[in-house]
Design an enzyme around this catalytic site. Sequence first.
Site, PDB file in Angstrom:
ATOM      1  N   ARG A  82       0.844  -1.184   0.000  1.00 42.68           N
ATOM      2  CA  ARG A  82       0.000   0.000   0.000  1.00 42.68           C
ATOM      3  C   ARG A  82       0.882   1.238   0.000  1.00 42.68           C
ATOM      4  NH1 ARG A  82      -1.882   0.877   4.352  1.00 42.68           N
ATOM      5  NH2 ARG A  82      -1.143  -0.911   5.566  1.00 42.68           N
ATOM      6  N   TYR A 222      -1.451  -3.484  -6.969  1.00 43.48           N
ATOM      7  CA  TYR A 222      -1.185  -4.302  -5.797  1.00 43.48           C
ATOM      8  C   TYR A 222      -2.314  -4.273  -4.764  1.00 43.48           C
ATOM      9  CZ  TYR A 222       1.245  -6.794  -2.228  1.00 43.48           C
ATOM     10  OH  TYR A 222       1.584  -7.752  -1.314  1.00 43.48           O
ATOM     11  N   LYS A 231      -9.584  -2.634   1.481  1.00 43.31           N
ATOM     12  CA  LYS A 231      -9.327  -1.499   2.366  1.00 43.31           C
ATOM     13  C   LYS A 231     -10.117  -0.253   1.942  1.00 43.31           C
ATOM     14  CE  LYS A 231      -6.967  -3.606   5.339  1.00 43.31           C
ATOM     15  NZ  LYS A 231      -5.828  -4.392   5.166  1.00 43.31           N
ATOM     16  N   HIS A 251     -10.467  -2.630  11.521  1.00 41.07           N
ATOM     17  CA  HIS A 251      -9.364  -3.476  11.010  1.00 41.07           C
ATOM     18  C   HIS A 251      -9.122  -4.589  12.037  1.00 41.07           C
ATOM     19  CE1 HIS A 251      -4.923  -3.468   9.367  1.00 41.07           C
ATOM     20  NE2 HIS A 251      -5.677  -4.321   8.707  1.00 41.07           N
ATOM     21  N   SER A 273      -1.288  -3.573  10.256  1.00 42.73           N
ATOM     22  CA  SER A 273      -0.919  -4.438   9.143  1.00 42.73           C
ATOM     23  C   SER A 273       0.345  -5.234   9.472  1.00 42.73           C
ATOM     24  CB  SER A 273      -0.675  -3.593   7.898  1.00 42.73           C
ATOM     25  OG  SER A 273      -1.840  -2.848   7.613  1.00 42.73           O
ATOM     26  N   CYS A 275       0.832  -7.461  11.722  1.00 48.02           N
ATOM     27  CA  CYS A 275       1.104  -7.587  13.151  1.00 48.02           C
ATOM     28  C   CYS A 275       0.357  -8.757  13.790  1.00 48.02           C
ATOM     29  CB  CYS A 275       0.781  -6.285  13.866  1.00 48.02           C
ATOM     30  SG  CYS A 275       1.979  -4.987  13.479  1.00 48.02           S
ATOM     31  N   ASP A 298      -9.215  -9.909   8.909  1.00 47.31           N
ATOM     32  CA  ASP A 298      -8.727  -8.569   8.585  1.00 47.31           C
ATOM     33  C   ASP A 298      -9.745  -7.457   8.857  1.00 47.31           C
ATOM     34  OD1 ASP A 298      -6.409  -7.120   7.575  1.00 47.31           O
ATOM     35  OD2 ASP A 298      -7.604  -6.649   5.803  1.00 47.31           O
ATOM     36  N   ARG A 391       2.234 -12.131  -0.438  1.00 46.43           N
ATOM     37  CA  ARG A 391       0.910 -12.493   0.081  1.00 46.43           C
ATOM     38  C   ARG A 391       0.363 -13.757  -0.554  1.00 46.43           C
ATOM     39  NH1 ARG A 391      -1.563  -8.780   4.074  1.00 46.43           N
ATOM     40  NH2 ARG A 391       0.095  -7.253   4.315  1.00 46.43           N
TER      41      ARG A 391
HETATM   42  P1  GTP Z   1      -2.399  -7.633   7.386  1.00 39.63           P
HETATM   43  O1  GTP Z   1      -2.920  -8.672   6.482  1.00 39.63           O
HETATM   44  O2  GTP Z   1      -1.285  -6.834   6.774  1.00 39.63           O
HETATM   45  O3  GTP Z   1      -3.453  -6.730   7.955  1.00 39.63           O
HETATM   46  O4  GTP Z   1      -1.606  -8.356   8.602  1.00 39.63           O
HETATM   47  P2  GTP Z   1      -1.995  -9.335   9.796  1.00 39.63           P
HETATM   48  O5  GTP Z   1      -2.242  -8.522  11.021  1.00 39.63           O
HETATM   49  O6  GTP Z   1      -3.031 -10.306   9.398  1.00 39.63           O
HETATM   50  O7  GTP Z   1      -0.585 -10.035  10.064  1.00 39.63           O
HETATM   51  P3  GTP Z   1      -0.156 -11.570  10.008  1.00 39.63           P
HETATM   52  O8  GTP Z   1      -0.955 -12.452  10.926  1.00 39.63           O
HETATM   53  O9  GTP Z   1      -0.128 -11.978   8.602  1.00 39.63           O
HETATM   54  O10 GTP Z   1       1.315 -11.514  10.618  1.00 39.63           O
HETATM   55  C1  GTP Z   1       2.363 -10.812  10.062  1.00 39.63           C
HETATM   56  C2  GTP Z   1       3.691 -11.272  10.572  1.00 39.63           C
HETATM   57  O11 GTP Z   1       3.725 -11.371  12.006  1.00 39.63           O
HETATM   58  C3  GTP Z   1       4.057 -12.644  10.045  1.00 39.63           C
HETATM   59  O12 GTP Z   1       5.376 -12.602   9.579  1.00 39.63           O
HETATM   60  C4  GTP Z   1       3.936 -13.539  11.237  1.00 39.63           C
HETATM   61  O13 GTP Z   1       4.797 -14.610  11.185  1.00 39.63           O
HETATM   62  C5  GTP Z   1       4.223 -12.621  12.417  1.00 39.63           C
HETATM   63  N1  GTP Z   1       3.491 -13.061  13.638  1.00 39.63           N
HETATM   64  C6  GTP Z   1       2.158 -13.288  13.731  1.00 39.63           C
HETATM   65  N2  GTP Z   1       1.827 -13.716  14.971  1.00 39.63           N
HETATM   66  C7  GTP Z   1       2.977 -13.743  15.683  1.00 39.63           C
HETATM   67  C8  GTP Z   1       3.295 -14.094  17.044  1.00 39.63           C
HETATM   68  O14 GTP Z   1       2.443 -14.464  17.848  1.00 39.63           O
HETATM   69  N3  GTP Z   1       4.613 -13.978  17.417  1.00 39.63           N
HETATM   70  C9  GTP Z   1       5.582 -13.558  16.549  1.00 39.63           C
HETATM   71  N4  GTP Z   1       6.817 -13.482  16.993  1.00 39.63           N
HETATM   72  N5  GTP Z   1       5.313 -13.235  15.262  1.00 39.63           N
HETATM   73  C10 GTP Z   1       4.043 -13.323  14.831  1.00 39.63           C
HETATM   74  C1  SPV Z   2      -2.929  -4.529   5.143  1.00 35.93           C
HETATM   75  O1  SPV Z   2      -1.978  -3.898   4.672  1.00 35.93           O
HETATM   76  O2  SPV Z   2      -3.424  -4.247   6.256  1.00 35.93           O
HETATM   77  C2  SPV Z   2      -3.486  -5.680   4.401  1.00 35.93           C
HETATM   78  C3  SPV Z   2      -3.006  -5.954   3.057  1.00 35.93           C
HETATM   79  O3  SPV Z   2      -4.351  -6.363   4.940  1.00 35.93           O
HETATM   80  S1  SPV Z   2      -3.698  -4.881   1.837  1.00 35.93           S
HETATM   81  O4  SPV Z   2      -4.910  -5.523   1.321  1.00 35.93           O
HETATM   82  O5  SPV Z   2      -2.709  -4.758   0.778  1.00 35.93           O
HETATM   83  O6  SPV Z   2      -4.044  -3.639   2.429  1.00 35.93           O
HETATM   84 MN    MN Z   3      -4.977  -5.574   6.932  1.00 35.60          MN
END
Ligand code: GTP
Ligand code: SPV
Ligand code: MN
Length: 610
Positions: A82, A222, A231, A251, A273, A275, A298, A391
């Site tokens: 983004r 993207y 989003k 979110h 994002s 996290c 999400d 992704r």
């Molecule tokens: P968006 O799709 O961008 O909104 O992100 P999201 O909040 O769904 O994040 P996602 O669960 O995909 O996690 C992103 C990164 O954080 C990945 O590289 C994971 O491996 C890492 N991660 C997730 N949960 C944990 C955790 O409990 N501990 C640690 N150390 N890393 C984590």
């Molecule tokens: C984020 O960035 O929080 C996502 C991926 O979930 S995107 O759809 O590219 O915004």
């Molecule tokens: Mn997101």
Amino acid sequence: MSTSSDQNVIDAAPTSHVKLAAWVEEVAALTKPDRVYWVDGLAEENDRLCAELVEAGTLVKLTDPNFPNSYAAFSDPKDVARVEERTFICSEKEEDAGFTNNWEDPKIMKERLNGLFDGSMRGRTMYVIPFVMGPLDAEQPAYGVELTDSAYVVTSMRIMAKIGNEVLRKMEAENAFFVPALHSIGAPLEPGQEDVAWPCNEDKWIVHFPEERAIMSYGSGYGGNALLGKKCYSLRIASAMARDEGWLAEHMLILKLTSPQNKSYHIAAAFPSACGKTNLALLDPTIDGWKTETLGDDINWMRIGKDGELRGVNPEYGLFGVAPGTGWSTNPNAMRAITKGNSIFTNVALTDEGGVWWEGMTDEAPAHLTDWLGNDWTPESGTKAAHPNSRFCTPIDQVDMLSQDYYSPNGVKIDAILFGGRRKTTIPLVTEARSWTNGIFMGSTLSSETTAAAAGAVGQVRRDPMAMLPFIGYNAGDYLNHWDQISGKLNPEQMPKIFLVNWFRRTPEGGFAWPGFGDNSRVLKWAVERIEGTADAKETAIGYVPTGEALDLTGLEGFTPADVETAVAVNTDEWLTEVESIEEWYAKFGEALPASLRAELDGLKARLSA
Ligand code: GTP
Ligand code: SPV
Ligand code: MN
């Protein structure tokens, strides 16, 4: 690129929806595509589009049987995330966009965009994608129509939303309102000009008109910039709708947790994002007798139910998850969903077997890969094989642990809300808010280190209220006041308990203070035991944290109650610094800051210096 998709190429719009027909005609006159194609959403059509994308070099069909019916895409290296600095909220008045958003006068912005969109689809097909976010049988289905010159967007939208004929017919029958969402990659083709695998434009504009409920996106192909149901609609435009109509577009993931006593709880969690939302949403508990089911990873639309309870619905149909870190040991539920196939991967690495790989998928990297940039890669290369924001895009119904309530148009009652971020220091593993208002304070002051999900520097701490900083479609002060007003409408007996979490705290030695992933079930267990009033906690200046003995560590080798105490420690010096930074953050809101939140900050300061 030649197209064989001729069935739906019709001169007169094949719709009785007068407004839609007129809008499509108007946009086609402006963007001047070679043809207009109405997306039906059927599998045959998708196969055809994917075949065309393979021929154009945009997609690679995976041949490894572990990834059936799946494709990999590789974006332009400058179009990987983004772009927040190119994202605009064009309300009539600048103050209605507020200090967290980029703003431009809507008339000036439209003039500029109309200039850019003029002829922007030359030599290409304009696809008409009718879609709905959330259930088609909702009381008021959230319709949208995306016009795009990217077939990659069509195939991805087909995974992320319900699209095509079924949606269009219902929209027509109701003569329904829809959000017009115009997208162009901004790469017209002159006659005879050869196309590239990922056409896009250096000049990118992700623009929202919240009063009109309209979206225009230019220059990027993207994810969050181009899949406009996600989003742009479900957070930025929907948050403005939610403010006007008395609900919340957030979110957040939604997870169902069932205890060994067979009592179920629904937990919503707002993390910025990359996290941890997808990972928590697909949690595989490491404690016996606890069961988890997924509702969303999400986005969470929350309305107030008949008994004054908060009810959440996930408006999406797919997962658009961060690939790196998703592996058989950290997130087996995601891996099972992904390996059922029907997925599109973007900017991951290719294996020699015709499959995909990314950092963290397996403990050991394959001996040879083709990295996301197309280069030969070995573990000695010293570079990442997959882009950090690569992704996977996978249908949500491939998740074995999907809750049946996912399909319920009225959603589920939310029992707890977690706010969380990525902080090396200061923020304990888990803190229970002292009250609902104290919890809103935690959300409003949420902070996190920036990630690769957005273009720009990574690892810088910034405030990210309710994990919505890049997604609030109006003034952030009004947003906090909206939360305050919704609070006033909730039944006090039904209010979710609020917790602040941080899976990413480090020990003084530099490692993670908490193992995370499946072991986060131990934290969730403590949270619901706090709801039930059965778990121990220690009161601190910032809220209640578990005692060393209160977290269930059964089976967690080598992790002791003393380690829990390190993970939940509240360091007064760090918090005095934190409070200064919160003061600076709150100062930006000026008069708009709800008095209840100012009072929470004053209370925190008093407790810290007591
Ligand atoms: P968006 O799709 O961008 O909104 O992100 P999201 O909040 O769904 O994040 P996602 O669960 O995909 O996690 C992103 C990164 O954080 C990945 O590289 C994971 O491996 C890492 N991660 C997730 N949960 C944990 C955790 O409990 N501990 C640690 N150390 N890393 C984590
Ligand atoms: C984020 O960035 O929080 C996502 C991926 O979930 S995107 O759809 O590219 O915004
Ligand atoms: Mn997101």
